[in-house]
Design an enzyme around this catalytic site. Structure first.
Site, PDB file in Angstrom:
ATOM      1  N   LYS A 222       0.828  -1.214   0.000  1.00  4.99           N
ATOM      2  CA  LYS A 222       0.000   0.000   0.000  1.00  4.99           C
ATOM      3  C   LYS A 222       0.862   1.264   0.000  1.00  4.99           C
ATOM      4  O   LYS A 222       0.651   2.197  -0.784  1.00  4.99           O
ATOM      5  CB  LYS A 222      -0.918  -0.034   1.229  1.00  4.99           C
ATOM      6  CG  LYS A 222      -1.520   1.276   1.617  1.00  4.99           C
ATOM      7  CD  LYS A 222      -2.551   1.727   0.620  1.00  4.99           C
ATOM      8  CE  LYS A 222      -2.839   3.195   0.780  1.00  4.99           C
ATOM      9  NZ  LYS A 222      -4.128   3.606   0.344  1.00  4.99           N
ATOM     10  N   CYS A 276      -3.315  10.960   1.668  1.00  2.00           N
ATOM     11  CA  CYS A 276      -2.645   9.697   1.349  1.00  2.00           C
ATOM     12  C   CYS A 276      -1.248   9.899   0.789  1.00  2.00           C
ATOM     13  O   CYS A 276      -0.253   9.602   1.429  1.00  2.00           O
ATOM     14  CB  CYS A 276      -3.499   8.927   0.344  1.00  2.00           C
ATOM     15  SG  CYS A 276      -5.225   8.860   0.822  1.00  2.00           S
TER      16      CYS A 276
HETATM   17  N1  SAJ Z   1      -1.498  15.148  -8.368  1.00  2.00           N
HETATM   18  C1  SAJ Z   1      -0.599  15.860  -9.151  1.00  2.00           C
HETATM   19  N2  SAJ Z   1      -0.321  15.393 -10.403  1.00  2.00           N
HETATM   20  C2  SAJ Z   1      -0.905  14.273 -10.905  1.00  2.00           C
HETATM   21  C3  SAJ Z   1      -1.805  13.542 -10.101  1.00  2.00           C
HETATM   22  C4  SAJ Z   1      -2.077  14.003  -8.819  1.00  2.00           C
HETATM   23  O1  SAJ Z   1      -0.064  16.891  -8.746  1.00  2.00           O
HETATM   24  O2  SAJ Z   1      -0.624  13.926 -12.050  1.00  2.00           O
HETATM   25  C5  SAJ Z   1      -1.815  15.622  -7.022  1.00  2.00           C
HETATM   26  C6  SAJ Z   1      -3.313  15.857  -6.807  1.00  2.00           C
HETATM   27  O3  SAJ Z   1      -3.703  17.133  -7.246  1.00  2.00           O
HETATM   28  C7  SAJ Z   1      -3.446  15.679  -5.317  1.00  2.00           C
HETATM   29  C8  SAJ Z   1      -2.390  14.604  -4.996  1.00  2.00           C
HETATM   30  O4  SAJ Z   1      -1.508  14.588  -6.103  1.00  2.00           O
HETATM   31  O5  SAJ Z   1      -3.112  16.862  -4.631  1.00  2.00           O
HETATM   32  C9  SAJ Z   1      -2.939  13.224  -4.780  1.00  2.00           C
HETATM   33  O6  SAJ Z   1      -4.020  12.950  -5.676  1.00  2.00           O
HETATM   34  P1  SAJ Z   1      -4.228  11.539  -6.399  1.00  2.00           P
HETATM   35  O7  SAJ Z   1      -5.426  11.631  -7.239  1.00  2.00           O
HETATM   36  O8  SAJ Z   1      -2.968  11.142  -7.062  1.00  2.00           O
HETATM   37  O9  SAJ Z   1      -4.397  10.498  -5.214  1.00  2.00           O
HETATM   38  P2  SAJ Z   1      -5.305  10.450  -3.910  1.00  2.00           P
HETATM   39  O10 SAJ Z   1      -4.470  10.917  -2.751  1.00  2.00           O
HETATM   40  O11 SAJ Z   1      -6.614  11.105  -4.088  1.00  2.00           O
HETATM   41  O12 SAJ Z   1      -5.552   8.876  -3.791  1.00  2.00           O
HETATM   42  C10 SAJ Z   1      -4.423   8.006  -3.720  1.00  2.00           C
HETATM   43  C11 SAJ Z   1      -4.627   6.840  -4.709  1.00  2.00           C
HETATM   44  N3  SAJ Z   1      -3.379   6.091  -4.826  1.00  2.00           N
HETATM   45  C12 SAJ Z   1      -2.894   5.728  -6.029  1.00  2.00           C
HETATM   46  O13 SAJ Z   1      -3.428   6.016  -7.077  1.00  2.00           O
HETATM   47  C13 SAJ Z   1      -1.654   4.909  -6.010  1.00  2.00           C
HETATM   48  C14 SAJ Z   1      -5.745   5.931  -4.218  1.00  2.00           C
HETATM   49  O14 SAJ Z   1      -5.860   4.791  -5.043  1.00  2.00           O
HETATM   50  C15 SAJ Z   1      -5.473   5.493  -2.774  1.00  2.00           C
HETATM   51  O15 SAJ Z   1      -6.504   4.651  -2.268  1.00  2.00           O
HETATM   52  C16 SAJ Z   1      -5.429   6.752  -1.929  1.00  2.00           C
HETATM   53  O16 SAJ Z   1      -4.315   7.531  -2.386  1.00  2.00           O
HETATM   54  C17 SAJ Z   1      -5.251   6.360  -0.488  1.00  2.00           C
HETATM   55  O17 SAJ Z   1      -6.246   6.392   0.256  1.00  2.00           O
HETATM   56  O18 SAJ Z   1      -4.160   5.956  -0.086  1.00  2.00           O
END
Ligand code: SAJ
Length: 436
Positions: A222, A276
């Protein structure tokens, strides 16, 4: 190829499930616990949701929700109406206990207070044959070294008298209801029997594959997933800073590079927020501080992004007397209402410290430490719009209408969301993060 997986399956026979498995206590009714409780209730389980916040208990007991997540209101209402879901503030006897409480970061280490107290609250009700599942994201060895010893205070032995497994949640906020069913699951048992028992439960509603392993491997799987994403975003953010200096557009570079069959950059932005990805990599650093160098550096690069945004904003309002800045979006990412660890927070703090009057608009967020305004008010007499969150609503803003409200037509897009040509045609001077 060798694998830590003990076995895998997509759906075990339910008929072999003993009847007692049908009463479940879900501890923590947040972004993970509430959807999980509602899904299980609509599958016919008798579910008792436990939350320490009385307001959450009251809301769920009225068939309502306290968080924004597409489809969740309908699901919780259906679960509530079925009579299979109710909430209360402490657990009771059940066949299964699922712990889905927050594990925040304190001094760059996991604060396991909520896991500890949720686990302790189960002890008086723990009975032989019970299954306890930890879904909260935790540092490696938490299941074995924290949760199991607490539960064994009941006099029962983990893996022998009761089953214990770590089944990390992996759902994407904004897409939880689909992913809770469709995603593959990793189940890490304290022993193979515990993993098998947890598989019986998840096999009832998970359409994806279920992979069985040990608890510590599951914990690290995870954390590694979120760390992978964090490192990838850090690379994109570093590239954005390089492109800024070279006067090359990072968005073009990434788009073109991603045409390579084995390259898949994520996007740069104002920083990584949420509960996360901005937190979990530190749980690895905590356990491997001498070796987790890339992981630590990536966290630091992503944490620097809000300051990069503020530096750009300050350059744009330099020389303006009493600058007014509109921050568009404070949720940590698009189309959610969650502001935990949002990069908007340090951006607002730093802009205010630099003497800017900051107006904030976010159509998704209801509660925020700063005053939230309607868009009209937020744009009024503003000198600069900084787009921090790429909510869908912002893509349809009419630049001409926004411009009419502003004192000075300036735009900083930190997400690569807006059509800058359109905004320029409306008289805006525009910058996009990473575009030189
Ligand atoms: N972000 C960027 N660039 C990107 C993608 C995201 O700057 O290309 C930023 C987003 O704006 C945000 C942060 O990263 O601030 C995180 O967003 P996210 O959509 O990447 O992820 P989370 O935190 O909403 O959810 C993640 C997911 N993990 C993965 O995809 C590996 C989700 O599947 C998990 O269940 C979740 O963390 C968790 O609960 O751990």
């Amino acid at each position: 190829m060798s694998s830590p997986t003990l076995s895998s399956s997509s759906s075990p026979p339910l008929s072999s499930s003993p009847a007692p498995l049908r009463k479940i206590c879900v501890l923590g009714l947040g972004y993970i616990g509430l959807p999980t409780a509602a899904v299980l209730a609509t599958q016919g389980y008798s579910v008792v949701g436990i939350d320490v916040k009385h307001s959450v208990v009251d809301t769920v007991n009225n068939g309502k929700i306290h968080i924004e997540e597409p489809g969740l209101q309908t699901l919780v209402q259906a679960a509530y109406k079925s009579g299979n879901l109710r909430a209360q503030s402490s657990p009771e006897a059940a066949a299964v206990f699922i712990i889905a409480v927050p594990t925040p970061l304190r001094d760059k280490k996991a604060d396991l207070t909520a896991v500890e107290s949720a686990t302790k609250s189960i002890v008086p009700y723990l009975a032989e044959g019970n299954l306890v599942i930890l879904e909260s994201t935790v540092p490696p060895k938490t299941t074995e070294e924290l949760v199991a010893p607490i539960l064994q205070q009941s006099g029962l032995k983990a893996g022998k008298d009761f089953y214990l497994a770590h089944c990390p949640e992996r759902v994407l906020p904004g897409n939880i209801l689909r992913e809770i069913i469709e995603n593959d699951r990793i189940i890490g048992g304290i022993n193979p029997e515990s993993a098998g028992k947890a598989e019986e439960l998840y096999g009832e509603f998970v359409a994806g594959k279920i992979y069985l392993t040990d608890a510590t491997t599951a914990e690290l799987v995870k954390l590694s997933e979120n760390t992978f994403r964090d490192v990838n975003i850090a690379l994109a953010n570093e590239l954005a800073t390089i492109c800024e200096k070279l006067r090359v557009d990072v968005w073009d570079v990434i788009e073109l590079a991603n045409h390579h069959p084995r390259v898949s950059f994520l996007k740069p932005g104002p920083g990584v927020g949420g509960h996360c990805i901005s937190i979990d990599p530190w749980f690895i650093v905590e356990k491997a501080s001498q070796t987790a160098n890339l992981i630590r550096l990536s966290r630091e690069i992503n944490d620097e992004q809000p300051h990069v945004v503020v530096r750009m904003a300050k350059e744009m309002v330099q020389g303006t007397a009493d600058p007014k800045v509109t921050v568009l979006g404070v949720a940590y990412k698009a189309n959610v209402d969650d502001t935990r660890e949002s990069p908007a927070i340090p951006i607002i703090q730093e802009l205010e410290a630099a003497g800017c009057e900051v107006r904030i608009a976010d159509p998704h967020v209801q509660r925020f430490p700063w005053k939230l305004s309607q868009a009209q008010e937020a744009f009024s007499k503003s000198d600069l719009v900084v787009l921090v969150t790429n909510h869908a609503e912002f893509a349809t803003l009419d630049p001409a209408e926004v411009g009419k409200l502003m004192r000075c037509r300036q735009l900083l897009d930190t997400r690569g969301q807006l059509d800058l040509d359109e905004w320029r045609q409306a008289g805006f001077s525009c910058r996009r993060l990473g575009s030189g």
